[in-house]
Design a protein around this motif. Sequence first.
Motif, PDB file in Angstrom:
ATOM      1  N   THR A 187      -9.981  -2.442   9.071  1.00  0.00           N
ATOM      2  CA  THR A 187      -8.727  -2.316   8.329  1.00  0.00           C
ATOM      3  C   THR A 187      -8.367  -3.542   7.498  1.00  0.00           C
ATOM      4  OG1 THR A 187      -7.442  -3.170  10.195  1.00  0.00           O
ATOM      5  CG2 THR A 187      -7.825  -0.784  10.111  1.00  0.00           C
ATOM      6  N   ARG A 232     -11.664   6.317   8.819  1.00  0.00           N
ATOM      7  CA  ARG A 232     -10.903   6.480   7.578  1.00  0.00           C
ATOM      8  C   ARG A 232      -9.419   6.665   7.889  1.00  0.00           C
ATOM      9  NH1 ARG A 232      -9.777   5.144   2.643  1.00  0.00           N
ATOM     10  NH2 ARG A 232      -9.050   6.844   1.315  1.00  0.00           N
ATOM     11  N   LEU A 233      -9.126   7.431   8.927  1.00  0.00           N
ATOM     12  CA  LEU A 233      -7.729   7.637   9.321  1.00  0.00           C
ATOM     13  C   LEU A 233      -7.064   6.319   9.697  1.00  0.00           C
ATOM     14  CD1 LEU A 233      -5.302   9.403  10.062  1.00  0.00           C
ATOM     15  CD2 LEU A 233      -6.347   9.763  12.307  1.00  0.00           C
ATOM     16  N   ALA A 235      -7.852   3.336   8.716  1.00  0.00           N
ATOM     17  CA  ALA A 235      -7.662   2.526   7.511  1.00  0.00           C
ATOM     18  C   ALA A 235      -6.445   3.002   6.712  1.00  0.00           C
ATOM     19  CB  ALA A 235      -8.919   2.583   6.645  1.00  0.00           C
ATOM     20  N   LEU A 236      -6.246   4.319   6.629  1.00  0.00           N
ATOM     21  CA  LEU A 236      -5.096   4.854   5.892  1.00  0.00           C
ATOM     22  C   LEU A 236      -3.789   4.560   6.613  1.00  0.00           C
ATOM     23  CD1 LEU A 236      -6.540   8.308   4.733  1.00  0.00           C
ATOM     24  CD2 LEU A 236      -6.143   6.269   3.336  1.00  0.00           C
ATOM     25  N   GLU A 239      -2.841   1.031   5.926  1.00  0.00           N
ATOM     26  CA  GLU A 239      -2.248   0.861   4.594  1.00  0.00           C
ATOM     27  C   GLU A 239      -0.767   1.224   4.602  1.00  0.00           C
ATOM     28  OE1 GLU A 239      -4.358   3.008   1.622  1.00  0.00           O
ATOM     29  OE2 GLU A 239      -6.262   1.979   1.983  1.00  0.00           O
ATOM     30  N   ARG A 240      -0.435   2.334   5.260  1.00  0.00           N
ATOM     31  CA  ARG A 240       0.964   2.763   5.273  1.00  0.00           C
ATOM     32  C   ARG A 240       1.835   1.797   6.077  1.00  0.00           C
ATOM     33  NH1 ARG A 240       1.108   9.382   5.770  1.00  0.00           N
ATOM     34  NH2 ARG A 240      -0.531   9.829   4.228  1.00  0.00           N
ATOM     35  N   CYS A 283       4.105   7.587   8.461  1.00  0.00           N
ATOM     36  CA  CYS A 283       2.917   8.388   8.793  1.00  0.00           C
ATOM     37  C   CYS A 283       3.239   9.871   8.953  1.00  0.00           C
ATOM     38  CB  CYS A 283       2.266   7.855  10.072  1.00  0.00           C
ATOM     39  SG  CYS A 283       1.613   6.181   9.888  1.00  0.00           S
ATOM     40  N   PHE A 287      -2.572  13.139   6.095  1.00  0.00           N
ATOM     41  CA  PHE A 287      -3.614  12.219   5.639  1.00  0.00           C
ATOM     42  C   PHE A 287      -4.790  13.038   5.105  1.00  0.00           C
ATOM     43  CE2 PHE A 287      -1.187   9.843   8.697  1.00  0.00           C
ATOM     44  CZ  PHE A 287      -1.148   8.551   8.196  1.00  0.00           C
ATOM     45  N   ASN A 288      -5.301  12.627   3.964  1.00  0.00           N
ATOM     46  CA  ASN A 288      -6.456  13.311   3.387  1.00  0.00           C
ATOM     47  C   ASN A 288      -7.720  12.555   3.776  1.00  0.00           C
ATOM     48  OD1 ASN A 288      -8.558  14.154   1.517  1.00  0.00           O
ATOM     49  ND2 ASN A 288      -6.933  15.218   0.415  1.00  0.00           N
ATOM     50  N   LEU A 289      -8.543  13.189   4.600  1.00  0.00           N
ATOM     51  CA  LEU A 289      -9.788  12.577   5.066  1.00  0.00           C
ATOM     52  C   LEU A 289     -10.961  13.282   4.410  1.00  0.00           C
ATOM     53  CD1 LEU A 289      -8.974  12.265   8.885  1.00  0.00           C
ATOM     54  CD2 LEU A 289      -8.463  10.662   7.034  1.00  0.00           C
ATOM     55  N   GLU A 293      -7.315  17.798   5.356  1.00  0.00           N
ATOM     56  CA  GLU A 293      -5.942  17.326   5.538  1.00  0.00           C
ATOM     57  C   GLU A 293      -5.600  17.320   7.025  1.00  0.00           C
ATOM     58  OE1 GLU A 293      -2.087  19.305   4.028  1.00  0.00           O
ATOM     59  OE2 GLU A 293      -2.726  17.973   2.397  1.00  0.00           O
TER      60      GLU A 293
END
Length: 606
Positions: A187, A232-233, A235-236, A239-240, A283, A287-289, A293
């Motif tokens: 991350t 990926r989740l 990491a997203l 970010e949020r 959150c 989330f788009n992985l 979705e």
Amino acid sequence: MPSAVSPAERAALITRALAATSPLHVVTVVLWLLVPHTEGTNVAWILGVNVAVAPIYLVLVLRPSVAESRAAMNAAGIAAIGAMTVLVWAAGGVASGFELLALWFLPLNACTLPRRDLGAHVALVIAGCAAGTALHGGSLGTGSLWGFALVMGATLVVNTAMVHFLYGRLQATTDDFQRRSAEDALTGLANRAALRERLDTLDVAGPRAVYVIDVDGFKFVNDSLGHHAGDRLLALVAERLAAHARAGDLLARPGGDEFVLMADGIGDDAVAVALGERLAASCDAPFNLDGEEVEVSVTVGVCRVADVATGEEAMRDADLALYAAKLERRGSVKLFAAPMREAASTRLTLERHLRRAVERDELHVVYQPVVDIRDSRVTGMEALLRWNCTALGPVSPAEFVPIAERTGLILPIGRFVLARAVEQMAAWHAAGFEGLRVSVNLSASQLADEQLPDLLAELLETHGLSGEPLLLELTETALMRHATDHPLQMLERLRATGAGIVLDDFGTGYSSLARLSSLRLAAVKIDRSFVAAMESDVGARAVVTAVMQMAGPLGCAVVAEGIETVEQRDLLAELGCPRAQGYLFGRPAPADEATALLAAGAGVPA
């Protein structure tokens, strides 16, 4: 050269060094010929040797991978030593200064060759200087020393530049290592070590708060969509969350699906909770992985640092607040309160005793009847777990089931309940109650138990039963929120044994009719909250009616839970609900009492 540098990187560094030294080598030779130098110089040989050496430079510069080969670097080193020996001879002996050229390439060899090879090169350099001098007639050389001074000056420049270059690279590598050692590779946030350092040096006198943030449902995403999607989740999510960290705050990922925010300027409880709610709300959106979705939430535990003595205590208390938040509702925010410490002590005590409960035979299964609402005839039994601890007395499932979930004890305990329920179902069928169906509750964690379908098939075979009379209940929240590929595959494997799948506590989660239809349910159980509200709430009656209208096309039965009054029963019968369960018809009871109820054909008269 630092060990963190790879062979390819090391080769690139050597290439850059050679690219810098090769022009300087040419300039040095040209200037050497122009200034007064030693007597007896053979200019043709000096020029010839330098022309002959040029291809070695070109090969190493144009093909950096050659520098990764020990054999190639040994060959290049020996060629350079040979050229140096000829130059010493052709330039009039060691007074020419050309023996100093060895200091140009030996440091580079030291970066690539083992000590044994490097030692051999040093020995060859000494031997070469002696040979060149001997071939010149044994003289060290006479005449002007301007050439020697020139080569010495060039050597100082080359070595200084080389040391500066290599030291700079070493420093950069060290800085990069320190950065990486304090950074989470996935991350880019601070890692556990950096968090620990910040906790150790935390000024508890300032207005600060520690937030422990847990991603709800991460394991199911990881299991169903793969580790790449899980990474990926995370990491997203990072970010949020980072969007709410201000200058001076520390946002860290100490590991797994947990994040920690240490926020400055949090002066009171209201501000602390408000930031926690913003973190949780960040959150809420899907989330788009990579085209898939996914909806997950984060649960937040908060502790104001002013309430504790050390950073370590703040972290511990924020963890307690997180646990309390998860018990209350996933996706919520909870501020630490002192009673949570006592609750944590109680949980530790319960956990210690629960680990021994199975072997001490303290767990047992009770059965609550499911009846036909028209005549109160018993049509099924729900197996429910109870714990009568020798040291603590009866313990409510609401207390020990969450502990079993958190510690992983739910898997062996769940297998115990399933074995007892199938065994009892076989006994009832043998006693003549062939039509009786028995339902067993499964937790969301049990959907990850790859051995569960095989265990169920083995239990049914052992007792000579088909799977059809057995119903497996999962709560709507557990099943629907994680209705991804892996849990659905597990449901198919369980359904292959003949058992039916029941959606429990319907109406409390996030179901959609489209998702329900894909599950091929045997039954839907209407949550007791709707039943309790039916008499005064038109909306609750509408929900019950809608569920029954939906159930027909889906081919599943409907059971209303929590029936405690005759009025509730009559209203459900009027709405057309076929089956019901609750204290009005019978409380959970041991197997012998449940058997007596079956034998008597008992129930509440219609």
